[in-house]
Design an enzyme around this catalytic site. Structure first.
Site, PDB file in Angstrom:
ATOM      1  N   ASN A 107      98.983  52.773  20.873  1.00 14.45           N
ATOM      2  CA  ASN A 107      98.354  54.073  20.639  1.00 14.45           C
ATOM      3  C   ASN A 107      96.976  54.157  21.302  1.00 14.45           C
ATOM      4  OD1 ASN A 107      97.842  52.090  18.328  1.00 14.45           O
ATOM      5  ND2 ASN A 107      96.138  53.506  18.104  1.00 14.45           N
ATOM      6  N   GLU A 146      93.651  49.542  16.677  1.00 12.24           N
ATOM      7  CA  GLU A 146      93.014  50.178  15.521  1.00 12.24           C
ATOM      8  C   GLU A 146      91.521  49.867  15.480  1.00 12.24           C
ATOM      9  OE1 GLU A 146      96.265  51.432  15.631  1.00 12.24           O
ATOM     10  OE2 GLU A 146      96.670  49.349  15.073  1.00 12.24           O
ATOM     11  N   ASP A 155     100.079  58.187  15.996  1.00  8.65           N
ATOM     12  CA  ASP A 155     100.120  56.731  16.152  1.00  8.65           C
ATOM     13  C   ASP A 155     101.514  56.241  16.542  1.00  8.65           C
ATOM     14  OD1 ASP A 155      99.232  54.005  16.128  1.00  8.65           O
ATOM     15  OD2 ASP A 155     100.184  53.759  14.194  1.00  8.65           O
TER      16      ASP A 155
END
Ligand SMILES: O=C(O)c1cc(C(=O)O)c2c(n1)C(=O)C(=O)c1cc(C(=O)O)[nH]c1-2
Length: 585
Positions: A257, A172, A304
């Protein structure tokens, strides 16, 4: 590692987080069984003194102690099993607390690894340490990453041969994922394989590395399937579990991801690009890291669907043939079965029937048949695509599943939630979130007879037939790791804090105990001096419990987790506790 193998083969021990190298979380112990489990009681409890989410579980290697760990600040305790958990020694690393805000999904840690008298811990700040198990003394430490650019660690390392293998978190934050091996005795780095970038850094040889059973053929797909230099921020963080096949001498893990969650920033010439090797299962040689095969579960992720879930190594009969299988209860809502020698795809079927982002998998190309109505890329930037199932949390998250060789079934706690997803343009700034999407979440639709508004279930999955055999509804997502035993029992924890034992044949609940806080840890079992114990860490948190763990209230915070689990605070509060259970004398 010979010592780890020997410990695993002794059913009295629980020597690695997933119970064995194959990731089966199965115990041959049957002193606690279907007939007497109703008498199981807590024999002692131990408060860790740490409030946030407690993942992983205790290790037992036959020396009369339990070894446990905590989330940040990653304390380690050796507890005397013969003296109601008296602290034999404890260790607390000195860590920069500025790592806390760059941990995406709570300050969790999935536990210790053990071999040859040493304990290994991956600290939140990426320091990998070795402790002397006898004394708790620090033997060596080494830095595996830089938290000031958003690199962190939550995973449990795995010891294979003379190497301790560890991944990294930060998908992230636009980091570039990697898996790295260090020497167990010195902490010296032996190899590092990146998830994205040129072949010589991913450790792929396009002539020999297989994809769906054939050589990849084309060079540097880890560069060419991204726009410009986006692979440098490409994510693919392998923050989940690593499994190992000692016969084939291969390790298996999945990558997370790709970079930003806004798919529009990962296209080439305006069209979807594969973003290799994010969301990919890697089979690597543990000796030098070279890649034997790859399988990308989700090319060009738009939701995701981090591909890090554990790869369970199971031997199966498939279409009349004995196959060395690899089974995944995947974040995507699909249950996969692959051949773990070659990476060929054998089965891809939905275990969460509400799954709608893809209708099915094309078994020839190994690609999902994406449903355009739920394609966040086709719907567009700044468009809120609604009712996508499952959510970004996946139909199953990191909570490890169990496999019983006696039933041939996989037991898993799963999530029954759906989401609205709105991508937006985002800019990379080192150490800042690189997310680029706003999410809200809601319970998945139910069918006749199912608990209204339920957000989780515990299932028994047939990995060869690709079918759910039974399922039990739960109010909240089941974020706890499962255990299967030869006592015909399956155990799991709930976010409200119950630990439950169910009949492995049909899911009927046979026993429950309410621990002091929600469970996101894994239920483990072992035997000491002829007595079988069951033990679990409670302490709510993780992504599912981030509202409680981080004190967040806005429903959109925690990328939608706060809103969907807002009722959790009515059932449980924070606090890490180890509870140890046994039958009465
Ligand atoms: O991409 C990443 O680097 C990364 C890291 C982690 C983590 O390390 O905990 C999680 C996730 N992603 C993630 O997507 C996710 O759903 C998640 C859940 C949890 C948890 O412990 O509850 N961690 C993580």
């Amino acid at each position: 590692n010979q010592n780890q193998l020997e410990l695993q083969q002794n059913p009295e021990y629980w020597a690695t987080q997933l119970g064995n190298y194959q990731g089966n979380r199965f115990s041959e112990l049957d002193q606690i069984n279907r007939d007497n489990v109703s008498e199981l009681r807590s024999v002692w409890q131990f408060s860790t003194g740490v409030l946030r989410g407690h993942e992983g579980g205790p290790l037992y290697v036959g020396d009369g102690r339990l070894y446990i760990h905590t989330p940040f600040p990653n304390k380690v305790f050796a507890l005397d099993l013969e003296d109601e958990g008296r602290v034999v020694w404890s260790y607390e690393p000195d860590q920069d607390s500025r790592v806390i805000p760059v941990m995406c999904c709570d300050t969790v840690n999935r536990g210790l690894a053990y071999a040859d008298g040493r304990l290994f811990l991956g600290q939140a700040d990426n320091t990998l340490i070795a402790l002397d198990a006898e004394s708790g003394e620090l033997l060596w430490d080494v830095s595996n990453g830089d938290h000031t650019v958003g690199e962190t660690n939550t995973m449990s390392p795995l010891v294979v041969h003379d190497k301790v293998i560890v991944g990294i978190s930060g998908g992230e934050y636009g980091i570039r994922g990697h898996m790295t091996a260090y020497n167990v005795e010195t902490g010296e780095m032996v190899w590092r394989g990146y998830s994205t970038g040129p072949d010589d850094e991913v450790l792929i040889d396009p002539e020999t590395t297989l994809m769906l059973g054939e050589p990849i053929g084309e060079a540097d797909l880890g560069v060419s399937t991204w726009p410009e230099d986006e692979w440098e921020r490409g994510g693919g963080a392998p923050w989940g579990w690593v499994t190992y096949d000692p016969d084939l001498d291969l390790i298996y893990y999945g990558t997370g991801n790709p970079g930003t969650w806004n798919p529009d920033q990962r296209t080439k010439d305006g069209e979807p690009a594969d973003n290799k090797w994010a969301i990919t299962v890697f089979a690597r040689d543990p000796n030098d890291g070279s890649v034997k095969w790859v399988y990308q579960k989700v090319p060009f992720d738009e939701w995701d669907y981090d591909g890090v879930n554990e790869n369970q190594l199971i031997d199966v009969e498939f279409e009349g043939e004995e196959r060395k299988g690899l089974a995944i209860i995947d974040r995507t809502g699909f249950g996969f079965l692959l051949d773990r020698e070659t990476g060929e795809l054998l089965v891809a079927e939905k275990f969460a029937p509400e799954t709608n982002w893809a209708d099915s998998y094309d078994m020839e190309t190994g690609r999902p048949n994406v449903n355009e109505d739920y394609s966040t890329f086709r719907q567009g930037v700044n468009v809120n695509t609604t009712d996508i199932c499952p959510t970004a949390m996946g139909a199953k998250n990191m909570q490890p599943s169990a496999y019983s060789p006696r039933t041939g079934l996989i037991y898993a706690g799963i999530n029954r939630i759906c989401m609205n997803y709105e991508p937006y343009e985002t800019e990379y700034v080192a150490g800042q979130p690189y997310v680029g999407a706003t999410l809200t979440m809601m319970p998945a639709p139910t069918e006749n007879g199912q608990m209204e508004g339920r957000m989780g279930s515990f299932i028994a999955w047939d990995p060869v037939a690709g079918e759910t055999v039974w399922e039990v509804d739960e109010r909240f997502a089941v974020w706890s790791g499962a255990l299967a035993t030869a006592g015909d029992l399956a155990f799991y924890g709930t976010l409200e804090g119950h630990v439950k034992a169910v009949d492995i044949e049909n899911g009927e609940e046979l026993w429950r105990f309410k621990t002091p806080s929600g469970i996101i840890g894994n239920v483990n079992t072992f035997m000491h001096e002829g007595k079988q114990y069951v033990a679990v860490l409670s302490g709510v948190g993780g992504w599912a419990g981030i509202g409680l763990a981080a004190g967040l209230e806005d429903p959109e915070e925690g990328l939608g987790a706060v809103g969907v689990f807002s009722a959790l605070g009515d059932y449980t509060k924070l606090g890490g506790v180890l509870t140890v259970f046994a039958l009465p004398d």
